[in-house]
Design an enzyme around this catalytic site. Sequence first.
Site, PDB file in Angstrom:
ATOM      1  N   ASP A  23     -30.885  81.092   2.921  1.00  0.00           N
ATOM      2  CA  ASP A  23     -30.818  80.802   4.354  1.00  0.00           C
ATOM      3  C   ASP A  23     -32.216  80.861   4.959  1.00  0.00           C
ATOM      4  OD1 ASP A  23     -31.496  83.413   4.746  1.00  0.00           O
ATOM      5  OD2 ASP A  23     -29.444  84.077   5.086  1.00  0.00           O
ATOM      6  N   TRP A  82     -49.372  39.125 -14.510  1.00  0.00           N
ATOM      7  CA  TRP A  82     -48.954  37.760 -14.818  1.00  0.00           C
ATOM      8  C   TRP A  82     -49.134  37.516 -16.326  1.00  0.00           C
ATOM      9  CZ3 TRP A  82     -52.166  33.867 -16.787  1.00  0.00           C
ATOM     10  CH2 TRP A  82     -51.525  32.621 -16.933  1.00  0.00           C
ATOM     11  N   ASP A 125     -40.422  19.525 -14.108  1.00  0.00           N
ATOM     12  CA  ASP A 125     -41.183  20.605 -13.462  1.00  0.00           C
ATOM     13  C   ASP A 125     -42.105  20.052 -12.378  1.00  0.00           C
ATOM     14  OD1 ASP A 125     -43.088  23.121 -13.377  1.00  0.00           O
ATOM     15  OD2 ASP A 125     -41.413  23.726 -14.638  1.00  0.00           O
ATOM     16  N   ARG A 169     -54.190  29.950  -5.555  1.00  0.00           N
ATOM     17  CA  ARG A 169     -53.757  28.708  -6.212  1.00  0.00           C
ATOM     18  C   ARG A 169     -53.699  27.573  -5.176  1.00  0.00           C
ATOM     19  NH1 ARG A 169     -48.488  26.673  -9.622  1.00  0.00           N
ATOM     20  NH2 ARG A 169     -49.643  25.591 -11.224  1.00  0.00           N
ATOM     21  N   LYS A 177     -35.208  24.994 -10.565  1.00  0.00           N
ATOM     22  CA  LYS A 177     -36.119  26.049 -11.016  1.00  0.00           C
ATOM     23  C   LYS A 177     -36.923  26.407  -9.766  1.00  0.00           C
ATOM     24  CE  LYS A 177     -40.077  26.959 -14.013  1.00  0.00           C
ATOM     25  NZ  LYS A 177     -40.992  26.398 -15.023  1.00  0.00           N
ATOM     26  N   TRP A 178     -36.680  27.573  -9.214  1.00  0.00           N
ATOM     27  CA  TRP A 178     -37.212  27.983  -7.904  1.00  0.00           C
ATOM     28  C   TRP A 178     -38.424  28.878  -8.139  1.00  0.00           C
ATOM     29  CZ3 TRP A 178     -33.918  27.859  -3.135  1.00  0.00           C
ATOM     30  CH2 TRP A 178     -34.568  28.425  -2.031  1.00  0.00           C
ATOM     31  N   ASP A 179     -39.591  28.325  -7.892  1.00  0.00           N
ATOM     32  CA  ASP A 179     -40.839  29.005  -8.236  1.00  0.00           C
ATOM     33  C   ASP A 179     -41.457  29.657  -6.994  1.00  0.00           C
ATOM     34  OD1 ASP A 179     -42.979  29.789  -9.803  1.00  0.00           O
ATOM     35  OD2 ASP A 179     -43.451  27.777 -10.527  1.00  0.00           O
ATOM     36  N   MET A 180     -42.463  30.503  -7.193  1.00  0.00           N
ATOM     37  CA  MET A 180     -43.163  31.178  -6.082  1.00  0.00           C
ATOM     38  C   MET A 180     -44.452  31.731  -6.674  1.00  0.00           C
ATOM     39  SD  MET A 180     -44.112  33.459  -3.879  1.00  0.00           S
ATOM     40  CE  MET A 180     -43.862  34.213  -2.321  1.00  0.00           C
ATOM     41  N   ASP A 217     -44.638  33.368 -18.033  1.00  0.00           N
ATOM     42  CA  ASP A 217     -45.275  32.095 -18.401  1.00  0.00           C
ATOM     43  C   ASP A 217     -45.832  32.158 -19.816  1.00  0.00           C
ATOM     44  OD1 ASP A 217     -44.765  30.752 -16.105  1.00  0.00           O
ATOM     45  OD2 ASP A 217     -46.736  31.024 -15.214  1.00  0.00           O
TER      46      ASP A 217
HETATM   47  C1  DGJ Z   1     -45.452  28.605 -12.646  1.00  0.00           C
HETATM   48  C2  DGJ Z   1     -44.248  28.597 -13.538  1.00  0.00           C
HETATM   49  O1  DGJ Z   1     -44.014  29.864 -14.054  1.00  0.00           O
HETATM   50  C3  DGJ Z   1     -44.445  27.535 -14.618  1.00  0.00           C
HETATM   51  O2  DGJ Z   1     -43.377  27.570 -15.524  1.00  0.00           O
HETATM   52  C4  DGJ Z   1     -44.565  26.198 -13.958  1.00  0.00           C
HETATM   53  O3  DGJ Z   1     -43.362  25.852 -13.344  1.00  0.00           O
HETATM   54  C5  DGJ Z   1     -45.713  26.208 -12.952  1.00  0.00           C
HETATM   55  N1  DGJ Z   1     -45.599  27.303 -12.045  1.00  0.00           N
HETATM   56  C6  DGJ Z   1     -45.760  24.908 -12.188  1.00  0.00           C
HETATM   57  O4  DGJ Z   1     -46.711  24.906 -11.219  1.00  0.00           O
END
Ligand code: DGJ
Length: 739
Positions: A58, A209, A378, A455, A488-491, A555
């Site tokens: 306590d 990366w 791509d 980039r 394929k949705w990249d970023m 990658d």
């Molecule tokens: C990064 C991705 O990881 C790759 O596989 C490829 O799609 C490139 N971007 C394209 O700019």
Amino acid sequence: MIHFDAQTRTFNLNLRASYYAFQVDAEDRLVHLGWGRRPDDAGEEQVVAGQSAVFPFDRSWSFVVQFRPDEILTFGDVTTYQTTIKARFPSLSRPLAEGEASHVPIRDLRLRYSEYTIATDSQPGYAPVHGLPVRDTTPRQTLRVVLVDPVQSCTVTACYRLTPEHDIIERWLELENTGRDAITFDHCYSASLHLPNGCTELTSVNGSWAREFCIQRSQLTPGSHVVESRTVTTGHNANPFFFLNNPGSAGEHDGIVYFGALAYSGSWQFTFEQLPTWDIRVHGGYNPFDSTITVVPGDIHRTPAFVTGLSTEGWGGASRSLHAFTRERVLPVPAHGESERPVLYNSWEATAFDLSYENQVLLARTAAAIGVELFCVDDGWFGGRRSDRAGRGDWVVSADVFPEGLEPLVAEIERLGMKFGLWVEPEMVNPDSDLYRAHPDWVLHFPGRPRTESRNQLVLDFGRPEVVEYLFDLLSDLVRRYRIAFFKWDMNRMVTEPGSVAGTAIWRAHVKGVYSLMDRLREAHPTLEIQSCSGGGGRIDLGILARTDQVWASDNTDAFDRMRIQEGFSLAYPARTMEAWVTHEHNHMTRRVTSLQLRFALAIRGVLGIGSSLDSLSQEELDGYASYIAFYKRIRHVIQQGHLYRLQRLDEYGSSIHEYCLPDGSEAVYSLVVETHPVGSFRPDPPLRGLRSNAIYRITDEQGTELESASGYQLMTLGFPGELKEYPGYSRTMHLKIR
Ligand code: DGJ
């Protein structure tokens, strides 16, 4: 099963092999009692009875009372250690009493028990609910414990959703403002976990990366240790999951392991603490870095779910629980039903920005001939995107690349019996683009400051609803027009200048915008599938997996590097979600040369994809590809749906052996890859797991040739005999099926 004893005010959450208990103390706080293994002979009804002195010290124990293990630790309620929540109130909710000085904001929060409810529902996924269908909709129980501040107009509900068969409890908090002034939360984790003392061996992953998911096993020491991401994606440098156990008392197959994984794809944080009492605490949720949460009157803020659990079968058991939970409760099921993940071809490593109708058709025809089922075009198909310097944001098919439009290519791909997939990177814009020229204010930036490119790109401001709306219309139109089966949705960048019209709320607004785009697209196009990619493995977590079908782990497609990346990935995420490509013999990134057998051995440990320049391969090589793809199709149900046993890890003998086994033990895949093998050494043969002792298994190799037959008993005792000729790069993949 959730049990509440009204007499002692004790909550018991009983799962398959574990229990979790807490109690309301004499001052109405929720105090943690324990989380651990249930005795093997304990029945469903057995519960922890509660304790007369929930926390035996306590206030007279002035320096000790702060170690009280509150379920929700709040700033201001006797602790100098990390808290779950810290709040700020701009005013007092009642008139000042005599002797009280007026100094606002009031920076503390007291939470006292008010009531609880138990909901039983079949909501998919977690909170906030994504609404997409999942495989297992068996109803589950959620305990909601409502806590109120006795003075300030603030209610916090602690939520616990149980998935007993996997010993998983999802935890989240709901912050409600019941007053007249906005409340600011300086930080709010999804939950704080109290682990038994001594639980100091931490398994987590770090990297960068092209070197994601490096397993790190470290020792917590007194003090705190932070693992986090400070961007609007999950990040390459760490991933939001962990295992914790007592050193020496747990391993790959045995022992108690606590685990946690955050269902969130933005700026996140885990803080691990070892207190002077030796107790271990883990706080997980939003990263408080540059971020506060403002809850306006009448509003409720729900934190992301923190998926937590306990394995009695070591690290392997923790992985299998997370895998099964993800497959059954998290991954969305598309309208065409849950099928096995298709074999994909992706054009990036073959043609990069140099796309044309002719080269894509050539690749597509060869891809179809070797057995590919989904063809993904791509980067480079749109606007002025002939390099990474221009065009991003202009999501209109480029007449320079496809003079007749994309339709003839889509038609040809479909005629060849494949589905059509397309790469997009919706959150980004190149300054050299029509979108940026039209809306230079639509990007994250601080006025008066330079806009730093990475980039050559800037990040769109998802704090603006019109940006998210614009992208929805655009993407939805693309899906409709080109019958897109797969995005394929990249970023491809981090956020370092988070200047947004949303202020510091941008950290969460970005993630919310991405989730809402994906959820709305899937609702509008129920057969659409999505792969999450962020320069490889930068956006992989249980939050993104609730609205995507698979992820791109890295990658880096070098087979040797993949051994490590994929082993780290396998700790938390199931093979079914991991896209893995076979690329060229001579890897463009590492310059290493590896055999086709090894490249396939690694890629078939997930969702097989091909990324090679098929036009540069000989017929003999193409026949080799076709034969491995056919093999994969024979065994992929086992890899994509089976339990994973890591029979041997790279850190043990320089070799990795994965066994994938169907839950009923009728089929398995044995996959060995050797990274290093010192000459003159012998690698022990590990016994297999999960088979049936009295069954006879027919064992075939990649070509379907029967090698031998063996009983489950033999395989689960002596394993497969290793070979003296093993060498770095050696691999062996076998299919076992009951005769
Ligand atoms: C990064 C991705 O990881 C790759 O596989 C490829 O799609 C490139 N971007 C394209 O700019």
